[in-house]
Design a protein around this motif. Sequence first.
Motif, mmCIF file in Angstrom:
data_model
loop_
_atom_site.group_PDB
_atom_site.id
_atom_site.type_symbol
_atom_site.label_atom_id
_atom_site.label_comp_id
_atom_site.label_asym_id
_atom_site.label_seq_id
_atom_site.Cartn_x
_atom_site.Cartn_y
_atom_site.Cartn_z
ATOM 1 N N TYR A 81 0.840 -1.206 0.000
ATOM 2 C CA TYR A 81 0.000 0.000 0.000
ATOM 3 C C TYR A 81 0.876 1.257 0.000
ATOM 4 C CZ TYR A 81 -3.634 3.304 1.326
ATOM 5 O OH TYR A 81 -4.489 4.372 1.353
ATOM 6 N N GLN A 82 1.880 1.258 0.878
ATOM 7 C CA GLN A 82 2.755 2.430 0.973
ATOM 8 C C GLN A 82 3.595 2.591 -0.297
ATOM 9 O OE1 GLN A 82 1.181 4.133 3.567
ATOM 10 N NE2 GLN A 82 3.224 4.997 3.698
ATOM 11 N N THR A 83 3.997 1.465 -0.895
ATOM 12 C CA THR A 83 4.784 1.533 -2.132
ATOM 13 C C THR A 83 3.988 2.238 -3.226
ATOM 14 O OG1 THR A 83 6.037 -0.453 -1.544
ATOM 15 C CG2 THR A 83 5.962 0.111 -3.882
ATOM 16 N N VAL A 84 2.710 1.853 -3.356
ATOM 17 C CA VAL A 84 1.863 2.473 -4.388
ATOM 18 C C VAL A 84 1.625 3.954 -4.049
ATOM 19 C CG1 VAL A 84 -0.387 2.390 -5.533
ATOM 20 C CG2 VAL A 84 0.730 0.255 -4.866
ATOM 21 N N LYS A 85 1.310 4.209 -2.792
ATOM 22 C CA LYS A 85 1.017 5.585 -2.366
ATOM 23 C C LYS A 85 2.228 6.511 -2.595
ATOM 24 C CE LYS A 85 -0.796 7.843 1.790
ATOM 25 N NZ LYS A 85 -1.244 7.579 3.173
ATOM 26 N N LEU A 86 3.423 6.025 -2.193
ATOM 27 C CA LEU A 86 4.618 6.858 -2.349
ATOM 28 C C LEU A 86 4.983 7.029 -3.820
ATOM 29 C CD1 LEU A 86 6.813 5.509 0.610
ATOM 30 C CD2 LEU A 86 5.672 7.735 0.467
ATOM 31 N N ALA A 87 4.737 5.985 -4.629
ATOM 32 C CA ALA A 87 5.026 6.098 -6.063
ATOM 33 C C ALA A 87 4.115 7.151 -6.691
ATOM 34 C CB ALA A 87 4.834 4.742 -6.748
ATOM 35 N N ILE A 88 2.846 7.151 -6.308
ATOM 36 C CA ILE A 88 1.909 8.146 -6.854
ATOM 37 C C ILE A 88 2.330 9.547 -6.406
ATOM 38 C CG2 ILE A 88 -0.466 9.002 -6.673
ATOM 39 C CD1 ILE A 88 -1.385 6.049 -6.654
ATOM 40 N N ARG A 89 2.583 9.679 -5.122
ATOM 41 C CA ARG A 89 2.949 11.011 -4.594
ATOM 42 C C ARG A 89 4.280 11.504 -5.147
ATOM 43 N NH1 ARG A 89 1.077 11.031 1.760
ATOM 44 N NH2 ARG A 89 -1.147 11.132 1.331
ATOM 45 N N GLY A 90 5.169 10.551 -5.459
ATOM 46 C CA GLY A 90 6.487 10.931 -5.956
ATOM 47 C C GLY A 90 6.550 11.023 -7.470
ATOM 48 N N GLY A 91 5.403 10.929 -8.145
ATOM 49 C CA GLY A 91 5.385 11.030 -9.601
ATOM 50 C C GLY A 91 5.995 9.821 -10.291
ATOM 51 N N ARG A 92 5.966 8.673 -9.633
ATOM 52 C CA ARG A 92 6.569 7.466 -10.208
ATOM 53 C C ARG A 92 5.540 6.392 -10.560
ATOM 54 N NH1 ARG A 92 8.730 5.374 -6.107
ATOM 55 N NH2 ARG A 92 8.515 7.041 -4.582
ATOM 56 N N ALA A 93 4.298 6.830 -10.776
ATOM 57 C CA ALA A 93 3.239 5.856 -11.051
ATOM 58 C C ALA A 93 3.517 5.079 -12.342
ATOM 59 C CB ALA A 93 1.889 6.569 -11.133
ATOM 60 N N GLY A 94 4.095 5.760 -13.353
ATOM 61 C CA GLY A 94 4.386 5.111 -14.638
ATOM 62 C C GLY A 94 5.379 3.974 -14.474
ATOM 63 N N SER A 95 6.456 4.227 -13.766
ATOM 64 C CA SER A 95 7.473 3.161 -13.609
ATOM 65 C C SER A 95 6.945 2.039 -12.721
ATOM 66 C CB SER A 95 8.798 3.716 -13.091
ATOM 67 O OG SER A 95 8.614 4.300 -11.832
ATOM 68 N N LEU A 96 6.129 2.380 -11.724
ATOM 69 C CA LEU A 96 5.511 1.335 -10.889
ATOM 70 C C LEU A 96 4.625 0.443 -11.757
ATOM 71 C CD1 LEU A 96 4.749 0.249 -7.960
ATOM 72 C CD2 LEU A 96 2.758 1.738 -8.150
ATOM 73 N N CYS A 97 3.869 1.056 -12.675
ATOM 74 C CA CYS A 97 2.973 0.311 -13.559
ATOM 75 C C CYS A 97 3.781 -0.672 -14.420
ATOM 76 C CB CYS A 97 2.217 1.312 -14.450
ATOM 77 S SG CYS A 97 0.760 0.618 -15.223
ATOM 78 N N LYS A 98 4.899 -0.176 -14.995
ATOM 79 C CA LYS A 98 5.710 -1.050 -15.857
ATOM 80 C C LYS A 98 6.322 -2.206 -15.062
ATOM 81 C CE LYS A 98 6.676 2.499 -19.206
ATOM 82 N NZ LYS A 98 7.472 3.710 -19.352
ATOM 83 N N ASP A 99 6.830 -1.899 -13.873
ATOM 84 C CA ASP A 99 7.426 -2.964 -13.039
ATOM 85 C C ASP A 99 6.370 -4.011 -12.676
ATOM 86 O OD1 ASP A 99 9.801 -1.645 -13.099
ATOM 87 O OD2 ASP A 99 9.644 -0.772 -11.083
ATOM 88 N N ALA A 100 5.172 -3.541 -12.323
ATOM 89 C CA ALA A 100 4.087 -4.477 -11.971
ATOM 90 C C ALA A 100 3.696 -5.294 -13.192
ATOM 91 C CB ALA A 100 2.895 -3.706 -11.409
#
Lengths: 148, 293
Positions: A81-100
């Motif tokens: 949960y925190q990984t997703v939240k911090l990725a969104i807040r840190g502008g890293r949602a795109g890279s999180l999506c690709k890794d997932a």
Amino acid sequence: MAREGWRWRVNAALVWVGLTGAILYPTIPDEDGFPLSNYPMFSTPKGTTAKIYHVVGFTSDGRGYPLSPEMVGTDEIMQAYQTVKLAIRGGRAGSLCKDAADRVASSREFAEVTRLQVRIDVFESVHYWEGDRSASKTRVLAKCGVSR
Amino acid sequence: MTGVRDIVAPAMPAERLAMLRILVGAYGVIYLFARIGAIVGSTRYPAAQFEPVGLSMVLEHPLPAWVVIASLVLAIVSGVAFTLGWRYRVMGPLFAAVFLWVLCYRNSWGMPFHTENLLVLHTVVLASGPSAEAWSMDARGTALPEASRRYGWVVVAMCWATALTYFVAGWAKLSHSGLEWVTSDTLRNFIAYDNIRKAELGAGYSTLGTWMVAHAWVFPPLAAVSLTVELAAPLSVLNRRLGMIWCVAAWGFHVGVLGLMYILFHYPILGVAYASYFPVETLGRRILARVRR
């Protein structure tokens, strides 16, 4: 008693004072930390809305499934949960999506999933458990496909 | 009449402290083994996610993977020595320091796991006292020492650490929400929210908790009991019977949290967090008697 010496008494006094001060200290700046904490979880007033940061996988016919924590890179739900939240807040949602997406591509559990969304959904928490699981508000932060 | 000295440093057998060292040390080592995946896995998180807490605050950037793995190995090796009471004067503090370091680092990725706080605090307290003067490799071949206040203060300090952490959690509820934490729907909303979070992240959630969300009247009494257990915790060190009663209540509180929110506070649920309130040396004596038979 006298034969047992004074050193242990000094040691005991230092540990007692230090321990008490250290455990109580986080209540003064009201800060969370580790291993000393003000234990803020579940202490603040809580309304009936639930804002959820998560990654949802979709099949080719449009059915949506929340991805398990392992697809976000951890086996712990709260860390996910925190990984997703911090990725969104840190502008890293795109890279999180690709890794997932890379993890989903090699997962049997999510074999039917063809695309992902990193999103924030807002639910009415009591209504949710009364059967209404539709989000009252949704914000999609990133989209990506799953290539196999 | 019981004086302050009899409360904070009563005479206790060295075996009680030794048994606590064995229980907490073994728990710490098993816990590290169980969390190897999570600790090593943290080396793959993006550096931008690094939010150092505790000892990790000396770091500006995440550590190389080999340092994390070496720290973990050192923690496990020193943890075994701590449990066995081998060269305790060095290995006791070493394990406490490295265990704290490893757990601080693991908790530095945006999610502090409060379930680990008390375990590490107990380890630090045990390392600061004469916890290996019985039932240890250091004490092989020596006679069991007599009961003493030198051992009792460490045991009571462990109880005090336990009590204070609960008190602080209760205090946080009062200072952030006041008595509304009990009288409003706060607890109900938290249970509903926490279970949604689990469901929407593809994990298991509590069917009991989500069923109870429809029955709002249940929550104010539950909240009142929870808050009372937390705020009354410091009283638990005043006498042995009160302490044991409080332990049962606190354990029940965690069973409730597990049942309603699917959150496992493993250290208290398994009873190790409360072991310092009980004459645990009887367990050790029974085991020894059976082994020698």
